[in-house]
Design a protein around this motif. Structure first.
Motif, mmCIF file in Angstrom:
data_model
loop_
_atom_site.group_PDB
_atom_site.id
_atom_site.type_symbol
_atom_site.label_atom_id
_atom_site.label_comp_id
_atom_site.label_asym_id
_atom_site.label_seq_id
_atom_site.Cartn_x
_atom_site.Cartn_y
_atom_site.Cartn_z
ATOM 1 N N SER A 75 -3.580 0.077 -3.936
ATOM 2 C CA SER A 75 -4.196 -1.010 -4.700
ATOM 3 C C SER A 75 -5.236 -0.504 -5.691
ATOM 4 O O SER A 75 -5.502 -1.143 -6.703
ATOM 5 N N LYS A 76 -5.812 0.667 -5.412
ATOM 6 C CA LYS A 76 -6.873 1.198 -6.270
ATOM 7 C C LYS A 76 -6.386 2.277 -7.230
ATOM 8 O O LYS A 76 -7.087 2.622 -8.181
ATOM 9 N N GLY A 77 -5.210 2.839 -6.964
ATOM 10 C CA GLY A 77 -4.727 3.951 -7.777
ATOM 11 C C GLY A 77 -3.520 3.596 -8.619
ATOM 12 O O GLY A 77 -3.081 2.448 -8.675
ATOM 13 N N LYS A 78 -2.986 4.615 -9.274
ATOM 14 C CA LYS A 78 -1.788 4.476 -10.095
ATOM 15 C C LYS A 78 -0.754 5.457 -9.565
ATOM 16 O O LYS A 78 -0.923 6.671 -9.672
ATOM 17 N N HIS A 79 0.318 4.931 -8.978
ATOM 18 C CA HIS A 79 1.319 5.786 -8.349
ATOM 19 C C HIS A 79 2.708 5.507 -8.920
ATOM 20 O O HIS A 79 3.024 4.375 -9.282
ATOM 21 N N ASP A 80 3.510 6.564 -8.973
ATOM 22 C CA ASP A 80 4.877 6.451 -9.482
ATOM 23 C C ASP A 80 5.903 6.403 -8.356
ATOM 24 O O ASP A 80 7.066 6.062 -8.589
ATOM 25 N N LEU A 81 5.480 6.743 -7.147
ATOM 26 C CA LEU A 81 6.386 6.782 -6.002
ATOM 27 C C LEU A 81 5.560 6.730 -4.725
ATOM 28 O O LEU A 81 4.452 7.267 -4.670
ATOM 29 N N VAL A 82 6.107 6.066 -3.709
ATOM 30 C CA VAL A 82 5.458 6.018 -2.394
ATOM 31 C C VAL A 82 6.427 6.575 -1.358
ATOM 32 O O VAL A 82 7.597 6.192 -1.322
ATOM 33 N N ILE A 83 5.926 7.497 -0.538
ATOM 34 C CA ILE A 83 6.701 8.035 0.583
ATOM 35 C C ILE A 83 5.935 7.689 1.848
ATOM 36 O O ILE A 83 4.764 8.051 1.988
ATOM 37 N N THR A 84 6.564 6.981 2.764
ATOM 38 C CA THR A 84 5.846 6.555 3.958
ATOM 39 C C THR A 84 6.683 6.706 5.221
ATOM 40 O O THR A 84 7.900 6.494 5.205
ATOM 41 N N ASP A 85 6.002 7.086 6.293
ATOM 42 C CA ASP A 85 6.640 7.083 7.605
ATOM 43 C C ASP A 85 6.896 5.633 7.995
ATOM 44 O O ASP A 85 6.122 4.734 7.652
ATOM 45 N N LEU A 86 7.990 5.396 8.681
ATOM 46 C CA LEU A 86 8.309 4.031 9.100
ATOM 47 C C LEU A 86 7.423 3.586 10.256
ATOM 48 O O LEU A 86 6.865 2.493 10.253
ATOM 49 N N LYS A 87 7.259 4.458 11.244
ATOM 50 C CA LYS A 87 6.484 4.100 12.432
ATOM 51 C C LYS A 87 5.078 4.679 12.307
ATOM 52 O O LYS A 87 4.875 5.888 12.384
ATOM 53 N N LEU A 88 4.110 3.801 12.101
ATOM 54 C CA LEU A 88 2.715 4.198 11.951
ATOM 55 C C LEU A 88 1.870 3.447 12.973
ATOM 56 O O LEU A 88 2.265 2.399 13.476
ATOM 57 N N SER A 89 0.701 3.989 13.269
ATOM 58 C CA SER A 89 -0.216 3.256 14.133
ATOM 59 C C SER A 89 -0.751 2.059 13.357
ATOM 60 O O SER A 89 -1.044 2.149 12.169
ATOM 61 N N GLY A 90 -0.875 0.927 14.009
ATOM 62 C CA GLY A 90 -1.277 -0.292 13.301
ATOM 63 C C GLY A 90 -0.081 -0.887 12.587
ATOM 64 O O GLY A 90 1.018 -0.973 13.136
ATOM 65 N N LYS A 91 -0.278 -1.276 11.338
ATOM 66 C CA LYS A 91 0.830 -1.818 10.559
ATOM 67 C C LYS A 91 1.875 -0.739 10.316
ATOM 68 O O LYS A 91 1.555 0.445 10.232
ATOM 69 N N SER A 92 3.131 -1.155 10.185
ATOM 70 C CA SER A 92 4.222 -0.191 10.029
ATOM 71 C C SER A 92 4.449 0.166 8.566
ATOM 72 O O SER A 92 3.873 -0.440 7.654
ATOM 73 N N GLY A 93 5.337 1.140 8.376
ATOM 74 C CA GLY A 93 5.724 1.506 7.021
ATOM 75 C C GLY A 93 6.427 0.372 6.302
ATOM 76 O O GLY A 93 6.367 0.273 5.071
ATOM 77 N N LEU A 94 7.091 -0.503 7.052
ATOM 78 C CA LEU A 94 7.734 -1.666 6.437
ATOM 79 C C LEU A 94 6.700 -2.617 5.846
ATOM 80 O O LEU A 94 6.950 -3.266 4.825
ATOM 81 N N ASP A 95 5.538 -2.710 6.491
ATOM 82 C CA ASP A 95 4.462 -3.545 5.942
ATOM 83 C C ASP A 95 3.974 -2.974 4.613
ATOM 84 O O ASP A 95 3.723 -3.716 3.658
ATOM 85 N N LEU A 96 3.833 -1.650 4.569
ATOM 86 C CA LEU A 96 3.422 -0.998 3.324
ATOM 87 C C LEU A 96 4.489 -1.190 2.253
ATOM 88 O O LEU A 96 4.176 -1.482 1.093
ATOM 89 N N LEU A 97 5.747 -1.042 2.637
ATOM 90 C CA LEU A 97 6.856 -1.259 1.705
ATOM 91 C C LEU A 97 6.798 -2.666 1.117
ATOM 92 O O LEU A 97 6.927 -2.856 -0.101
ATOM 93 N N GLY A 98 6.599 -3.652 1.984
ATOM 94 C CA GLY A 98 6.519 -5.033 1.520
ATOM 95 C C GLY A 98 5.363 -5.252 0.560
ATOM 96 O O GLY A 98 5.499 -5.968 -0.440
ATOM 97 N N TYR A 99 4.228 -4.613 0.849
ATOM 98 C CA TYR A 99 3.056 -4.748 -0.024
ATOM 99 C C TYR A 99 3.337 -4.150 -1.401
ATOM 100 O O TYR A 99 3.042 -4.765 -2.434
ATOM 101 N N VAL A 100 3.902 -2.944 -1.408
ATOM 102 C CA VAL A 100 4.200 -2.274 -2.682
ATOM 103 C C VAL A 100 5.150 -3.123 -3.521
ATOM 104 O O VAL A 100 4.936 -3.333 -4.719
ATOM 105 N N LYS A 101 6.205 -3.632 -2.893
ATOM 106 C CA LYS A 101 7.204 -4.402 -3.634
ATOM 107 C C LYS A 101 6.656 -5.738 -4.130
ATOM 108 O O LYS A 101 7.121 -6.269 -5.138
ATOM 109 N N SER A 102 5.674 -6.280 -3.421
ATOM 110 C CA SER A 102 5.079 -7.545 -3.863
ATOM 111 C C SER A 102 4.151 -7.344 -5.060
ATOM 112 O O SER A 102 3.915 -8.266 -5.833
ATOM 113 N N ARG A 103 3.617 -6.122 -5.201
ATOM 114 C CA ARG A 103 2.692 -5.832 -6.297
ATOM 115 C C ARG A 103 3.384 -5.127 -7.463
ATOM 116 O O ARG A 103 3.155 -5.457 -8.621
#
Length: 225
Positions: A44-72
Motif C-alpha cells: 500500500s505504501k510502495g510501488k511494485h511491479d510483481l508480488v511473490i507470496t507464500d500461500l500459507k502464512l501466519s495470520g492472514k494467508s497469501g490468498l488474503d494478500l492476493l485478494g488485496y493486491v487485485k482489489s487495488r
C-alpha cells in the motif's frame, strides 16, 4: 533495461533470503515481508511491479494478500509459492487472479522464468493501456478545431450518436474531417477499447462494397454465393 520492484512475502527467513538473493542477483529490486499483514502494508505504501507470496502464512494467508493486491492493482501479477502443492490450492489461487503457482523447494531457474513471463505480460498490459489512452486523447474533440455554432452542433451530434449502437453515415466534401469525426465518435463510445478499423472504399469494387454493406442475393455478381 528498467528496474522492476518485486515484493516477496514469506514467513520463513531462510526462504525469504534465498528468494531475495536470487532476484537481486538478476537485477531486480526487492522488498520483503514476513506476513500477509506486513506485505499489505508495504504494498500500500510502495510501488511494485510483481508480488511473490507464500500461500500459507501466519495470520492472514497469501490468498488474503492476493485478494488485496487485485482489489487495488488488478493488473499487477501475483505468483504464489507453497509447500502444499495441491490442486485445490492452485485452483483457489488462480480463481483469485494469481499469475502462476510454484511449489517449494523453488527451482531458481523456474522462479526467474515465471518472473520474466509475469513482468512481460504486465508490461504488455501497461503499454496497451497507455497506447489506448494516447489514441483516445488524440482523437477526442480536442483534435477537431472549431468554435462556431455549426461546429458546436457537430460536437453535440458526436456526443449523442456515440452513445448509441446504430450504424452512422458521415458525409462531407474531401478534407472536411470525416475521419476525425468518425474517430471521435468511436473513442467517445463504449467501444473505445476495441480497434478502430479504417477501410479504403475507393479500392473496393462497388458491387462488393454494396454486398459487404447491404448483403446480396446469390448470383448477383461473380462469386456471389
Amino acid at each position: 533495461m528498467p528496474k522492476y520492484n518485486i515484493l516477496v512475502v514469506d514467513d520463513e527467513k531462510n526462504i525469504l533470503k534465498v528468494l531475495s538473493m536470487t532476484l537481486r542477483g538478476n537485477g531486480y529490486d526487492v522488498d520483503t515481508a514476513q506476513s500477509s499483514e506486513e506485505g499489505i502494508e508495504k504494498f500500500s505504501k510502495g510501488k511494485h511491479d510483481l508480488v511473490i507470496t507464500d500461500l500459507k502464512l501466519s495470520g492472514k494467508s497469501g490468498l488474503d494478500l492476493l485478494g488485496y493486491v487485485k482489489s487495488r492493482e488488478p493488473d499487477i501479477p501475483v505468483v504464489m509459492i507453497t509447500a502444499f502443492g495441491t490442486i485445490e490450492n492452485a485452483v483457489a489461487a488462480m480463481q483469485k487472479g494469481a499469475f502462476n503457482y510454484l511449489t517449494k523447494p523453488v527451482n531458481p531457474d523456474e522462479l526467474l522464468t515465471v518472473v520474466r513471463e509475469a513482468i512481460e505480460k504486465y508490461e504488455l498490459k501497461r503499454e496497451n493501456i497507455s497506447l489506448k489512452s494516447e489514441l483516445k486523447q488524440k482523437y477526442t474533440f480536442s483534435s477537431i478545431i472549431g468554435k462556431s455554432a455549426a461546429m458546436q452542433e457537430v460536437f453535440d451530434t458526436i456526443r449523442m450518436v456515440s452513445k448509441t449502437q446504430s450504424n452512422i453515415l458521415i458525409v462531407g466534401e474531401s478534407g472536411t474531417g470525416k475521419e476525425l469525426v468518425a474517430r471521435a465518435v468511436h473513442y467517445d463510445s463504449d467501444r473505445a477499447a476495441a480497434p478502430f478499423v479504417t477501410i479504403d472504399c475507393a479500392a473496393i469494387p462497388s458491387e462488393i462494397m454494396e454486398s459487404e454493406l447491404f448483403g446480396h442475393e446469390k448470383g448477383a455478381f461473380t462469386g456471389a454465393h
